[in-house]
Enzyme design. Structure first.
Site: not given
Ligand code: NDP
Length: 315
Positions: A136, A139-140
């Site tokens: 992701c 997300c990261d």
């Protein structure tokens, strides 16, 4: 088999499921929620969440899910271990079998079973999970500012993630197994217009290396052909974008799915093609796939379920 009658059964324990549990328990529907194989869902495998509103300092993936669960418990949601094995939506109330030992008769069902990111199946993906391997970028990606990363895949998701990462990272490699991108033309153009994205066509990943986290990837070009060539690239992050699999197998074809296996919902609602069955989160959302959008959909599913119960004198 032991039988139990409930007004609202929630299947799945990601942000959509827990949010549905918070709303339905506050509406006195006495929801029962089965957590499934991975209590807390995909977020529990993410180290830190920085884009969920309300956490200005960020929050651990496990911690935010624990918070959501505790919030639902506070209103007496009945949250249980266990996974739903099969459903029968042809009868009223609906019949749901939990691990072959219990039958639930439910007036409404909210499906929030999420989706699972696909991985290549390399041992190194497990070895470096949370240490440079991610599925992701939204997300990261932030953790790779001014670093070098690779994105695997040639579809719309891979292109979208590569473009997103190109705004943060110094260099982005796209590792594409074929000699073309499967993505839509507009996404391909965006990739090709970024100077810091380097597309490696005809390339497969065979391993990762690094002392305390990912430091590089072992690649093979033209695998299995006379031109086969091995090469290593130095990277700090390895992002999988080879698709997701919505967790709908247990539905056994009883709910309408789209061509990629996601549950189809009606317009802006969470209604499925079976009245009384609602879907929320990644299992019904191939586009946004965010914790906050899943939570929002869980809220909508709870409200849709409550209205259905009222309209059908089942409350
Ligand atoms: P796709 O299935 O479209 O693409 C998957 C990509 O991963 C392909 O390039 C495929 O390669 C590659 N791949 C699959 N398995 C492997 C493997 N084992 N090793 C290496 N590469 C692999 O998935 P997406 O998640 O990209 O998209 C899913 C759907 O969602 C699509 O319909 C897409 O259009 C849509 N979508 C739309 C967006 C938008 O409109 N903005 C954004 C994101 C998704 P190959 O081509 O060789 O099979």
């Amino acid at each position: 088999m032991e039988k139990e009658r409930v007004k609202c059964l929630i299947i799945g324990s990601g942000p959509a499921g827990y949010t549905a549990a918070i709303y339905t328990s506050r509406a006195n529907l006495n929801p029962v929620l089965y957590e499934g194989m991975q209590p807390g869902g995909q977020l529990t495998t993410t180290s830190e969440i920085e884009n969920f509103p309300g956490y200005p300092e960020g929050v651990g993936g496990f911690d935010i899910m624990d918070d959501m669960k505790n919030q639902a418990l506070r209103f007496n949601a009945d949250i249980r271990d266990g996974f739903v094995e099969s459903v029968d939506f042809s009868v009223r109330p609906f019949n749901v079998v939990v691990e072959g030992v219990k039958e639930i008769e439910a007036d409404t069902v909210i499906i929030a079973t999420g989706a699972s990111a696909k991985y290549l199946g390399l041992e190194d993906e497990k070895k470096y999970a949370g240490m440079g391997v991610s599925a992701c970028a939204t997300c990261d990606g932030f953790f790779y500012r001014k670093k070098t990363v690779a994105v695997v895949g040639g579809g719309d998701t891979a292109c979208e993630e590569a473009v997103y990462l190109s705004g943060l990272a110094k260099e982005v490699y796209m590792i594409v197994r074929k000699d073309y991108l499967r993505a839509s033309q507009v996404m391909q153009d965006r990739v090709m217009n970024k100077e810091n994205i380097h597309v490696l066509f005809n390339t497969n990943t065979v391993g990762l290396f690094g002392e305390n986290g990912v430091e590089g990837a072992h690649l093979v070009k033209f695998k299995g052909t006379p031109q086969e060539e091995k090469l290593d690239i130095a990277i700090d992050g390895f992002f999988l974008a080879i698709g997701h699999t919505p967790n709908t197998g247990f539905l056994n074809g009883q709910i309408q799915l789209d061509e990629n296996g996601y549950i189809v919902t009606e317009g802006a609602s969470t209604k499925t093609n079976i009245p009384g069955v609602f879907a929320a989160g990644d299992v019904a959302d191939p586009h946004y796939r965010q914790a906050i959008s899943a939570a929002g959909m869980g809220c909508r599913a709870a409200i849709d379920a409550e209205r259905y119960l009222t309209d059908n004198n089942l409350k």
